[in-house]
Design a protein around this motif. Structure first.
Motif, PDB file in Angstrom:
ATOM      1  N   ILE A  70     -52.854  44.138 -37.759  1.00 48.24           N
ATOM      2  CA  ILE A  70     -53.174  43.107 -38.383  1.00 48.24           C
ATOM      3  C   ILE A  70     -53.704  43.195 -39.727  1.00 48.24           C
ATOM      4  CG2 ILE A  70     -54.813  40.887 -38.536  1.00 48.24           C
ATOM      5  CD1 ILE A  70     -55.033  41.682 -35.367  1.00 48.24           C
ATOM      6  N   VAL A  71     -52.746  42.655 -40.852  1.00 49.90           N
ATOM      7  CA  VAL A  71     -53.217  42.625 -42.219  1.00 49.90           C
ATOM      8  C   VAL A  71     -53.441  41.526 -42.776  1.00 49.90           C
ATOM      9  CG1 VAL A  71     -52.151  43.475 -44.436  1.00 49.90           C
ATOM     10  CG2 VAL A  71     -51.200  44.353 -42.227  1.00 49.90           C
ATOM     11  N   LEU A  72     -54.937  41.560 -43.425  1.00 54.78           N
ATOM     12  CA  LEU A  72     -55.254  40.436 -43.957  1.00 54.78           C
ATOM     13  C   LEU A  72     -55.056  40.495 -45.557  1.00 54.78           C
ATOM     14  CD1 LEU A  72     -59.264  40.408 -42.693  1.00 54.78           C
ATOM     15  CD2 LEU A  72     -56.984  39.495 -41.832  1.00 54.78           C
ATOM     16  N   GLY A  73     -54.512  39.297 -46.135  1.00 59.42           N
ATOM     17  CA  GLY A  73     -54.160  39.387 -47.484  1.00 59.42           C
ATOM     18  C   GLY A  73     -55.236  39.722 -48.728  1.00 59.42           C
ATOM     19  N   GLU A  74     -54.956  40.075 -49.685  1.00 58.45           N
ATOM     20  CA  GLU A  74     -55.877  40.147 -50.855  1.00 58.45           C
ATOM     21  C   GLU A  74     -56.539  39.133 -51.087  1.00 58.45           C
ATOM     22  OE1 GLU A  74     -56.639  43.108 -52.206  1.00 58.45           O
ATOM     23  OE2 GLU A  74     -55.324  44.156 -51.113  1.00 58.45           O
ATOM     24  N   ASP A  75     -56.187  37.845 -50.562  1.00 60.20           N
ATOM     25  CA  ASP A  75     -56.735  36.585 -50.839  1.00 60.20           C
ATOM     26  C   ASP A  75     -57.671  36.257 -49.835  1.00 60.20           C
ATOM     27  OD1 ASP A  75     -54.702  36.079 -48.880  1.00 60.20           O
ATOM     28  OD2 ASP A  75     -54.110  34.146 -49.765  1.00 60.20           O
ATOM     29  N   LEU A 126     -57.053  38.543 -31.525  1.00 61.30           N
ATOM     30  CA  LEU A 126     -55.743  37.588 -31.431  1.00 61.30           C
ATOM     31  C   LEU A 126     -56.272  36.646 -30.344  1.00 61.30           C
ATOM     32  CD1 LEU A 126     -53.075  40.267 -31.071  1.00 61.30           C
ATOM     33  CD2 LEU A 126     -53.413  38.792 -32.917  1.00 61.30           C
ATOM     34  N   GLY A 127     -55.603  35.647 -30.477  1.00 66.60           N
ATOM     35  CA  GLY A 127     -55.784  34.431 -29.305  1.00 66.60           C
ATOM     36  C   GLY A 127     -54.505  33.686 -29.282  1.00 66.60           C
ATOM     37  N   LYS A 128     -54.761  32.673 -28.193  1.00 62.51           N
ATOM     38  CA  LYS A 128     -53.501  31.802 -27.930  1.00 62.51           C
ATOM     39  C   LYS A 128     -54.175  30.495 -27.598  1.00 62.51           C
ATOM     40  CE  LYS A 128     -49.518  31.103 -25.095  1.00 62.51           C
ATOM     41  NZ  LYS A 128     -48.616  31.836 -24.332  1.00 62.51           N
ATOM     42  N   ASP A 129     -53.433  29.479 -28.298  1.00 66.37           N
ATOM     43  CA  ASP A 129     -53.708  28.003 -28.237  1.00 66.37           C
ATOM     44  C   ASP A 129     -55.145  27.697 -28.322  1.00 66.37           C
ATOM     45  OD1 ASP A 129     -51.129  27.768 -28.104  1.00 66.37           O
ATOM     46  OD2 ASP A 129     -50.958  27.632 -25.793  1.00 66.37           O
ATOM     47  N   GLY A 130     -55.779  28.165 -28.981  1.00 66.65           N
ATOM     48  CA  GLY A 130     -57.324  27.683 -29.303  1.00 66.65           C
ATOM     49  C   GLY A 130     -58.276  28.671 -28.549  1.00 66.65           C
ATOM     50  N   PHE A 131     -57.855  29.740 -27.916  1.00 66.45           N
ATOM     51  CA  PHE A 131     -58.834  30.635 -27.081  1.00 66.45           C
ATOM     52  C   PHE A 131     -58.533  32.297 -27.613  1.00 66.45           C
ATOM     53  CE2 PHE A 131     -57.829  26.911 -24.293  1.00 66.45           C
ATOM     54  CZ  PHE A 131     -59.025  26.563 -24.029  1.00 66.45           C
ATOM     55  N   TYR A 132     -59.627  32.584 -28.075  1.00 66.18           N
ATOM     56  CA  TYR A 132     -59.631  33.959 -28.294  1.00 66.18           C
ATOM     57  C   TYR A 132     -59.941  34.985 -27.103  1.00 66.18           C
ATOM     58  CZ  TYR A 132     -62.020  38.382 -30.265  1.00 66.18           C
ATOM     59  OH  TYR A 132     -62.008  39.641 -30.423  1.00 66.18           O
ATOM     60  N   ASN A 133     -59.094  35.919 -27.269  1.00 65.63           N
ATOM     61  CA  ASN A 133     -59.193  37.060 -26.269  1.00 65.63           C
ATOM     62  C   ASN A 133     -59.787  38.394 -26.655  1.00 65.63           C
ATOM     63  OD1 ASN A 133     -58.633  39.030 -24.298  1.00 65.63           O
ATOM     64  ND2 ASN A 133     -56.647  38.446 -23.902  1.00 65.63           N
ATOM     65  N   GLY A 134     -60.983  38.694 -25.971  1.00 66.20           N
ATOM     66  CA  GLY A 134     -61.875  39.721 -26.443  1.00 66.20           C
ATOM     67  C   GLY A 134     -61.074  41.265 -26.416  1.00 66.20           C
ATOM     68  N   ASN A 135     -60.239  41.050 -25.448  1.00 69.62           N
ATOM     69  CA  ASN A 135     -59.672  42.306 -25.209  1.00 69.62           C
ATOM     70  C   ASN A 135     -58.806  42.884 -26.250  1.00 69.62           C
ATOM     71  OD1 ASN A 135     -60.747  42.762 -22.722  1.00 69.62           O
ATOM     72  ND2 ASN A 135     -59.101  41.477 -21.704  1.00 69.62           N
ATOM     73  N   THR A 136     -58.431  41.847 -27.147  1.00 74.91           N
ATOM     74  CA  THR A 136     -57.578  42.186 -28.304  1.00 74.91           C
ATOM     75  C   THR A 136     -58.302  42.512 -29.678  1.00 74.91           C
ATOM     76  OG1 THR A 136     -57.372  39.973 -29.226  1.00 74.91           O
ATOM     77  CG2 THR A 136     -55.903  40.535 -27.480  1.00 74.91           C
ATOM     78  N   ASP A 137     -59.649  42.813 -29.317  1.00 76.82           N
ATOM     79  CA  ASP A 137     -60.359  43.213 -30.522  1.00 76.82           C
ATOM     80  C   ASP A 137     -59.917  44.236 -31.243  1.00 76.82           C
ATOM     81  OD1 ASP A 137     -62.617  44.187 -32.310  1.00 76.82           O
ATOM     82  OD2 ASP A 137     -64.092  43.283 -30.778  1.00 76.82           O
ATOM     83  N   ALA A 138     -59.590  44.265 -32.499  1.00 80.11           N
ATOM     84  CA  ALA A 138     -59.093  45.100 -33.485  1.00 80.11           C
ATOM     85  C   ALA A 138     -60.312  45.802 -34.159  1.00 80.11           C
ATOM     86  CB  ALA A 138     -57.883  44.658 -34.249  1.00 80.11           C
ATOM     87  N   GLY A 139     -61.162  45.266 -34.297  1.00 82.10           N
ATOM     88  CA  GLY A 139     -62.331  46.204 -35.131  1.00 82.10           C
ATOM     89  C   GLY A 139     -63.151  45.155 -35.855  1.00 82.10           C
ATOM     90  N   VAL A 140     -64.121  45.671 -36.458  1.00 83.76           N
ATOM     91  CA  VAL A 140     -65.373  44.729 -37.205  1.00 83.76           C
ATOM     92  C   VAL A 140     -64.566  44.845 -38.768  1.00 83.76           C
ATOM     93  CG1 VAL A 140     -67.480  45.072 -38.304  1.00 83.76           C
ATOM     94  CG2 VAL A 140     -67.172  45.959 -36.128  1.00 83.76           C
ATOM     95  N   LEU A 141     -64.768  43.578 -39.176  1.00 85.44           N
ATOM     96  CA  LEU A 141     -64.296  43.205 -40.383  1.00 85.44           C
ATOM     97  C   LEU A 141     -65.048  43.903 -41.552  1.00 85.44           C
ATOM     98  CD1 LEU A 141     -62.764  40.991 -42.132  1.00 85.44           C
ATOM     99  CD2 LEU A 141     -64.517  39.706 -42.197  1.00 85.44           C
ATOM    100  N   GLY A 142     -64.374  44.757 -42.274  1.00 85.29           N
ATOM    101  CA  GLY A 142     -64.972  45.646 -43.243  1.00 85.29           C
ATOM    102  C   GLY A 142     -65.714  45.133 -44.644  1.00 85.29           C
ATOM    103  N   SER A 143     -65.006  43.886 -44.993  1.00 87.02           N
ATOM    104  CA  SER A 143     -65.356  43.312 -46.046  1.00 87.02           C
ATOM    105  C   SER A 143     -65.225  41.890 -45.880  1.00 87.02           C
ATOM    106  CB  SER A 143     -64.841  43.765 -47.164  1.00 87.02           C
ATOM    107  OG  SER A 143     -65.111  42.981 -48.405  1.00 87.02           O
ATOM    108  N   LEU A 144     -66.023  40.993 -46.669  1.00 90.30           N
ATOM    109  CA  LEU A 144     -65.985  39.535 -46.693  1.00 90.30           C
ATOM    110  C   LEU A 144     -64.782  39.043 -47.478  1.00 90.30           C
ATOM    111  CD1 LEU A 144     -69.798  38.359 -46.656  1.00 90.30           C
ATOM    112  CD2 LEU A 144     -68.249  38.546 -44.751  1.00 90.30           C
ATOM    113  N   THR A 145     -64.180  40.063 -48.229  1.00 87.58           N
ATOM    114  CA  THR A 145     -63.198  39.455 -49.018  1.00 87.58           C
ATOM    115  C   THR A 145     -62.157  40.680 -49.332  1.00 87.58           C
ATOM    116  OG1 THR A 145     -64.101  40.094 -51.148  1.00 87.58           O
ATOM    117  CG2 THR A 145     -64.425  37.946 -50.345  1.00 87.58           C
ATOM    118  N   GLY A 146     -60.870  40.174 -49.511  1.00 86.33           N
ATOM    119  CA  GLY A 146     -59.623  41.149 -49.782  1.00 86.33           C
ATOM    120  C   GLY A 146     -58.893  41.667 -48.725  1.00 86.33           C
TER     121      GLY A 146
END
Length: 130
Positions: free
Chosen positions: A57-62, A75-95
């Motif tokens: 999963i690649v977050l854009g520079e924006d 990741l999630g589907k149709d409005g429901f988050y699936n905790g089993n897809t957790d790819a990690g802690v957000l490293g920064s609030l921007t970028g």
């Protein structure tokens, strides 16, 4: 001397460019974040299939999030988050940032990328994937 410096600059540009965008990666889907739970979340996201079959999963520079405790990416589907897809802690609030999807997760089963607050179990931002 000037030609030597130009040569080094060109070499660095080629090496860094190749590292940033490997030719073997393929964009599977893209989306744009909208905020959730009274949070402001904006920016582009893409899901990329790597040469080895894994996904990132690649977050854009924006990308931008207004803040929250314990924001995670998944990741999630149709409005429901699936905790089993957790790819990690957000490293920064921007970028721009990248997160490897856990092995065994079939990304084709999901149509949303989440910024999720683990502490309060609420979405902070959702991007519908195209």
């Amino acid at each position: 001397m000037l030609n030597f410096i130009k040569s080094i600059a060109l070499t660095l540009a080629i090496v860094l460019g190749a590292a940033a965008a490997p030719a073997s990666a393929e964009t599977v889907s893209t989306g744009t974040f909208t905020g959730a739970s009274d949070h402001i979340t904006t920016g582009a996201v893409e899901v990329v299939k790597n040469a080895d079959g894994s996904h990132t999963i690649v977050l854009g520079e924006d990308f931008s999030l207004d803040g929250a405790p314990d924001p995670r990416v998944g990741l999630g589907k149709d409005g429901f988050y699936n905790g089993n897809t957790d790819a990690g802690v957000l490293g920064s609030l921007t970028g721009g940032q990248s997160f490897v999807v856990p092995a065994g997760v079939d990304v084709s089963e999901y149509n949303e990328v989440y910024i999720w607050c683990e502490k309060f179990s609420v979405p902070l931002g959702i991007a519908k994937l195209n």
